[in-house]
Design an enzyme around this catalytic site. Structure first.
Site, short mmCIF file in Angstrom:
data_model
loop_
_atom_site.label_atom_id
_atom_site.label_comp_id
_atom_site.label_asym_id
_atom_site.label_seq_id
_atom_site.Cartn_x
_atom_site.Cartn_y
_atom_site.Cartn_z
N ASP A 82 0.89 -1.30 0.05
CA ASP A 82 -0.22 -0.06 0.01
C ASP A 82 0.84 1.34 0.11
OD1 ASP A 82 -2.03 1.55 0.06
OD2 ASP A 82 -2.99 0.86 1.96
N LYS A 87 -5.90 12.88 11.20
CA LYS A 87 -5.72 11.86 10.13
C LYS A 87 -6.64 12.15 8.86
CE LYS A 87 -5.38 7.00 8.50
NZ LYS A 87 -5.64 5.67 9.17
N ASP A 131 -4.33 2.70 -5.07
CA ASP A 131 -2.79 2.83 -4.62
C ASP A 131 -2.42 1.49 -3.79
OD1 ASP A 131 -4.43 3.72 -2.63
OD2 ASP A 131 -3.12 5.37 -2.00
#
Length: 1252
Positions: A938, A1007, A1166
């Site tokens: 990742d 985040k 991704d």
């Protein structure tokens, strides 16, 4: 009143004809009498006495001018109505008021160039002057026409005279017909006359003459512009084209031709008709060998100033071949093609030709050129992009990977898939256990009887509706769309819609669009099932399988190249029947509404099914109700509770799906163009988008040949990955699913576990607050029940499909969104799903673990747990070895052991990995163990990685792991640390909110905001995200939430600007550029480094209200290219969309070069997947392609493209000063590329945690 309106009515009927011209269009005529004319505004007769002043100079001059104007129209427009005699009824013209009553002065005031003057007595000089001007204009036109006709043959002149004499002759035969009806009668008589008589040489000469005359200018676009402009068609044009195609698909050529003619003869109608409309009729008449009708269409195209294309000339040549035309005519046609810049070679490669059509075209060409043969398809050039030179290099050919199946097995699977798609639906077993009782058998019998009754009722209503619409054949209605399929097919689709309705119903617009699209898909599949098309498809696919089967010779061709080679041998293009466009939204809504209304009005059921003692009466099965979504009132179709109860008691254990929702049983058709790929029969868009959005498909289709090859090849490589089901994990999930689910493991519980709504009964003394509270509780219970039902059905679909495929190998065909991000086509069961879905998927191909595969499995397991995110890979591997006992216990006793796997972030994937590790370590040789398990790598905040690489930002690159580090860097923790430092400073200064936040700032709090900043989140959106996190903290004071979220969002954005200074500059540049472009009235477009054209589909919202019997539906279209761009959306979306296009480019490059290395590769945006034994190779390729991508001058190329597209237009002399200033500002902004830092991209190749 306009003379043009008068000239068709001034016939032998005298004043009656004039009255018809003077009354409003569409108004009824109340029994006109001779000598009476009906005025524009008032309904009384103006009956002028015979002795009145009707012979004065003004009256006589008006008559002379009208006669002269009619004679002029006769000479100038041959196709118009020709008049031999003009009679004007006696009128009083003594004063101004009576002229106003006739509407003459009013029309003059409106500026009509042909209107009658308001003053008659003093206007003689003006009328003479006007007539002189018109004669002068006519004289100039005649001079130009004489120059054009100098080179025409004597035969062509005779044909022209014949055309001029044709309409007057017909009109003389029909003197007594009204003007409008007379024009239609002339068209009908001309058509019938031409269809009966034999085509003569003179008719063929006329075709040649019209073709030669049709020399309109072609727009020469800038050759350096990579992306052509999107063709803009109005909604009306799309409706007409769709109707014509629908009629022609049923061989109703005459009716389609009549519709085209009716629009052509309407005022302004020629501007509505487009070249595709003419082409579809040209092809239809060519099949019938009607050269005369083709000549008429070419003449109409000439008058509409439309230039014929290859499709037009192909139809002419086909017709000439069918009627065995003379060599001279064919040669002249071919010469005219060359004059128009069209090459004969392209006729056989760019136009979809059926075998017989191809033969006819060849026959005609070979009469003129006996030695002609269609040239082979030109081999695609190697892409000019330096990113792809090595990949397409043939110096080091790589064999295409074989599937673990023989040729015979693959051919059998193809036949199964063909059968499945031709049926359009598939019924599978449900994994949900439902006990069968006597009540279930009784309910099933009742439903079976009711189904039969409902089908009969629907069939009766459907046929009655068709009969009613067929009587309105002169109008454009839904009748052609109701004749595309068998009547029983429509009834079956409506019955499927009924039984697919959820208990709480569905929105009317969703049900309408779903039904209409199923009709469209069924119609298109039926076309592809025609023998000559299906046989050709079978032949190609069977040969294509030689590339993939394990028992055939190795071949270095790519799937696209292999299919293209088969195309050159074919007698019909693969996309022959994929040329039909999706019907316009209005057609889909009207068709779907018609079917839903039949469904609602036709099906009934007894009201006493569950209470036999009650009175028996018929009640509707479906109800139309209104509900509120936010503040919008939405129409819903809801089933009656009795019907829901009957279906529930029947306890059906079968599920029915559309075949397009299922994975494929054979490898997908390779994408070879934007029109061909994926499923065998089912139509699939290369670029997924909302219904009604056409600009993406048009942009793709207009790309030069070979321009999209690399994108298509990447999609084919992703789609050709074969999968199978992890059966042990699937069985565990099903067991928990049928045991009331598990919230902890994200397995939804059944609907029976939903909260029961409180009683509706309240005491008479209940207060208003108690009533409001009760209503809120009831609404919340219903909302929770709907959500639980949705989640339960989603899991049921996933598990049932997986169970159906448990012993199969299957494939996920891929397409992409408008940014280039790839997605599997089956929506329910695929590797983009949640933890539960990913856990039950394995690669069909297995590979030995090799020396490092087992270690990668262990590291992958720890990554799934989320326990060691900040630790190095070595530390994660060491931790896995420490807890190996727990791993093996989880694999052996998942539901009865220590249950370690249940406490991690991704429990089901972790359990699957535990089982794989257990099998590997217990094998005799772990390195030789054949593993099918996919291992993920990742990206570390991938959007910020692309921004840091674009800006060469050292600090930013370090924080997102572009720089080599011993341990992974966490950008979220870094931002939280900067925010905390600033908070301490503010708290020391006495800021109250900074003091309140002490101890609450952490990684989790910031985040989401950090993650979404790169994707365009605003300060307002960031504040809402932080506010949500603060509310989740039990000990944070709730009265400070709003102020704290405002304060923190400001600190987060400022900290990001400090860490990613170059990133912020690039983002600001992209935002300003998009703002100026959209303000200028254009949509933002660009081209990815792989050549994929991208256009942002954000336009001003347009409302279209479509009336219906149930309700009027309001369509909100925000992607109509005819609307102005939505400046706010265009501006905010450009930075994230541009970054998404870069990460999709990186993924596609990695996929292509992994193929060169012989790897199995798939991706979830991704997150890259491969076998455990090839993770190291994939990591190397991934980093190399990222460096190669960002070594290109991406921002400079983008700036050059934007300047060329939006700032290279020549500035007009009379442009306003403001416009000039805006253009200069746009040029300055677009050409000013942000400066970059000094980060060395080669460091990425050494970074362990770039992707990990």
């Amino acid at each position: 009143m306009s003379v043009l309106r008068l000239r068709a009515s001034l016939l032998s009927r005298g004043a009656a004809g004039l009255g018809r011209a003077l009354r409003p269009e569409g108004s009824s005529c109340p029994g006109s009498e001779k000598g009476a004319s009906w005025t524009w505004g008032r309904r009384y007769s103006v009956n002028a006495p015979e002795q009145d002043r009707r012979r004065d100079a003004g009256q006589m001059e008006l008559l002379e001018v009208l006669e002269a104007r009619v004679r002029q129209l006769q000479t100038e427009y041959v196709s118009e109505v020709t008049v031999n005699r003009v009679e004007v009824a006696p009128l009083r013209t003594g004063d101004q008021k009576e002229l106003q009553a006739l509407g003459l002065v009013k029309d003059r005031a409106k500026g009509d160039a042909n209107s009658v003057p308001s003053k008659v007595g003093k206007a003689s000089g003006r009328w003479v002057e006007k007539l002189t001007q018109e004669k002068s204009v006519l004289h100039k036109r005649q001079q130009k026409l004489e120059v054009k006709l100098k080179n025409q043959t004597f035969c062509e002149s005779l044909v022209k005279k014949r055309e001029r004499a044709f309409l007057p002759r017909k009109l003389k035969e029909n003197k007594e017909m009204p003007s409008i009806r007379k024009e239609k009668a002339v068209v009908r008589q001309e058509t019938s006359h031409c269809s009966m008589r034999q085509e003569s040489l003179e008719d063929k000469k006329r075709v040649l003459k019209v073709v030669q005359k049709n020399k309109t200018c072609v727009d020469n676009s800038d050759p350096s512009t990579l992306m052509p402009e999107v063709v803009r068609h109005s909604r009306k044009q799309l409706l007409i084209l769709s109707c014509l195609e629908c009629l022609l698909s049923q061989n109703h050529v005459t009716r389609a031709n009549h519709i085209l003619l009716s629009y052509f003869h309407r005022p302004g109608g020629q501007k509505v008709l487009t070249l595709p409309m003419y082409n579809c009729l040209l092809k239809a008449w060519a099949k019938q060998g009607s050269l005369h009708q083709i000549s008429i269409l070419f003449s109409m195209m000439n008058k509409s100033r439309l230039t014929p294309d290859l499709v037009s000339y192909a139809s002419v040549l086909e017709c000439m071949g069918r009627v065995n035309a003379d060599i001279e005519i064919i040669k002249s046609c071919l010469n005219q093609m060359a004059t128009d810049g069209l090459h004969l070679e392209n006729l056989f490669h760019q136009v979809a030709l059926h075998t017989q059509e191809r033969m006819m075209v060849l026959y005609a060409i070979r009469k003129a050129e006996p030695g002609f043969s269609p040239p082979p398809a030109a081999s695609n050039k190697i892409p000019v992009s330096p990113l792809l030179r090595d990949f397409y290099s043939k110096e080091q050919p790589v064999s295409y990977p074989k599937l673990p199946l023989s040729l015979l097995e693959l051919q059998k699977r193809f036949q199964q898939q063909l059968k499945l798609e031709s049926a359009m639906t598939i019924t599978i077993d449900s994994v949900e256990k439902k006990p069968l009782t006597s009540q279930s058998h009784h309910a099933r019998k009742l439903l079976k009887d009711l189904k039969s009754q409902w089908q009969e009722a629907l069939m009766k209503t459907f046929r009655e509706t068709k009969v009613h619409m067929s009587d309105l054949h002169h109008q454009a209605n839904l009748y052609p769309y109701l004749c595309l399929l068998k009547d029983s097919d429509y009834v079956d689709l409506m019955m499927q819609a009924l039984f697919n309705l959820p208990p709480h119903g569905d929105s009317l617009i969703h049900l309408v669009m779903d039904l209409a699209m199923k009709v469209y898909d069924k119609n298109l599949i039926q076309k592809k099932m025609k023998p000559f098309v299906l046989d050709e498809l079978k032949r190609k696919y069977m040969n294509y399988l030689h590339l993939l089967a394990k028992d055939t010779q190795l071949d270095s061709c790519l799937p696209r190249e292999r299919w293209k080679s088969l195309e050159s041998e074919a007698t019909i293009c693969s996309d022959f029947f994929t040329q039909e466009k999706v019907w316009p939204e209005v057609v889909l809504v009207r068709l779907g509404t018609q079917l839903v209304e039949m469904l609602v009005q036709s099906i009934h059921m007894p009201s006493n099914l569950f209470s036999p003692q009650a009175e028996k009466k018929l009640i509707p099965v479906l109800y139309h109700v209104y509900s509120f979504l936010s503040v919008k009132q939405v129409g819903f179709i809801k089933p009656h509770p009795t019907f829901n109860q009957l279906v529930a008691e029947a306890a059906y254990t079968k599920l029915t799906f559309d075949s397009s929702l299922m994975p494929m049983l054979c490898p997908p058709k390779p994408w070879i163009s934007p029109l061909f790929g994926a499923y065998v029969l089912h139509p699939t868009k290369l670029m997924r988008c909302l219904e009604g959005t056409v600009q993406h498909q048009e942009l793709l289709e207009s790309c030069p040949q070979g321009h999209l090859d690399s994108v298509l090849d990447a999609l084919n490589l992703l789609g050709n990955c074969a999968w199978k089901v992890n059966q042990p994990v699937l069985d565990l999930i099903i067991s928990i699913f049928n045991d009331k689910g598990s919230k902890k493991l994200d397995v939804p519980p059944p609907i029976s576990e939903a909260p029961i709504p409180p009683s509706y009964q309240l005491s008479k003394d209940a207060s208003s607050l108690e009533k409001v509270k009760l209503r809120r509780e009831i609404v919340q219970c219903h909302k929770t029940a709907r959500e639980m039902y949705s989640l339960r059905m989603d899991a049921l679909y996933k598990l049932s499909i997986a169970h159906h495929l448990r012993d199969q190998i299957f494939w996920f065909p891929h397409n992409m969104d408008f940014r280039g991000r790839t997605y599997p086509c089956p929506p329910h069961f695929n590797h983009l799903g949640n933890d539960l879905t990913r856990a039950i998927l394995l690669f069909a191909e297995g590979k030995p673990l090799g020396p490092s595969g087992l270690n990668w499995l262990k590291i992958h397991l720890i990554n799934l747990t989320g326990l060691k995110k900040k630790e190095s890979l070595q530390a994660r591997l060491a931790y896995a070895n420490e807890i190996l006992e727990d791993i093996l216990d989880s694999a052996d006793n998942p539901l009865t052991g220590k249950k370690w796997w249940m406490e991690v972030d991704e429990p089901w994937q972790a359990l699957a990995c535990c089982m794989e590790i257990a099998n590997a370590v217990r094998s005799p040789d772990p390195a030789a163990y054949i593993s099918h398990f996919p291992v993920h790598q990742d990206g570390s905040c991938n959007g910020l990685q692309h921004y840091a690489a674009l800006g060469r930002d050292v600090i930013g690159a370090t924080s997102v792991n572009l720089m080599p580090c011993d341990i992974p860097q966490d950008v979220y923790s870094g931002v939280a640390q900067l925010v905390e430092e600033q908070r301490r400073k503010d708290a020391a200064k006495g800021h109250t909110i900074a003091q309140v936040l002490e101890g609450f700032i952490g990684r989790k709090l910031v985040k989401q905001t950090v993650m979404t900043v790169v994707y365009g989140v605003t300060h307002y959106g960031g504040r809402l995200q932080i506010e949500k996190r603060l509310k989740e903290m039990d000990d944070f004071p709730k009265d400070h939430v709003w102020e704290a979220s405002m304060y923190l969002s400001r600190l987060v954005f400022s900290s990001l600007g400090e860490m990613f200074s170059a990133t912020r500059e690039i983002q600001d540049w992209l935002t300003k550029s998009a703002h100026l472009i959209s303000k200028s009235g254009s949509t933002v477009q660009w081209v990815t480094p792989l050549g994929l054209p991208i256009i942002q589909p954000y336009h001003k919202t347009q409302k279209i209200v479509i009336p219906g019997n149930l309700q009027s539906l309001c369509l909100l279209s925000c992607s109509d290219v005819n609307q102005k761009p939505n400046t706010l959306k265009q501006t905010n979306a450009f930075p994230p969309n541009f970054i998404h296009s870069l990460d999709s480019t990186h993924m596609m490059l990695t996929a292509l070069y992994c193929h060169r290395k012989g790897l199995t590769f798939v991706s979830v945006h991704d997150c890259f997947w491969t076998h455990a034994s090839t993770v190291d190779i994939m990591n190397e390729v991934c980093r190399e392609q990222f460096v190669n991508l960002h070594s290109q001058p991406i921002l400079q190329e983008l700036s050059r493209y934007l300047v060329q597209k939006y700032c290279s237009q020549p500035q007009s002399r009379d442009s306003s000063k403001g416009t000039s200033v805006n253009e200069k500002l746009m040029l300055k902004t677009l050409s000013h590329v942000p400066k970059t830092g000094n980060f060395d991209l080669q460091n990425v190749k050494k970074s362990t945690y770039f992707f990990s």
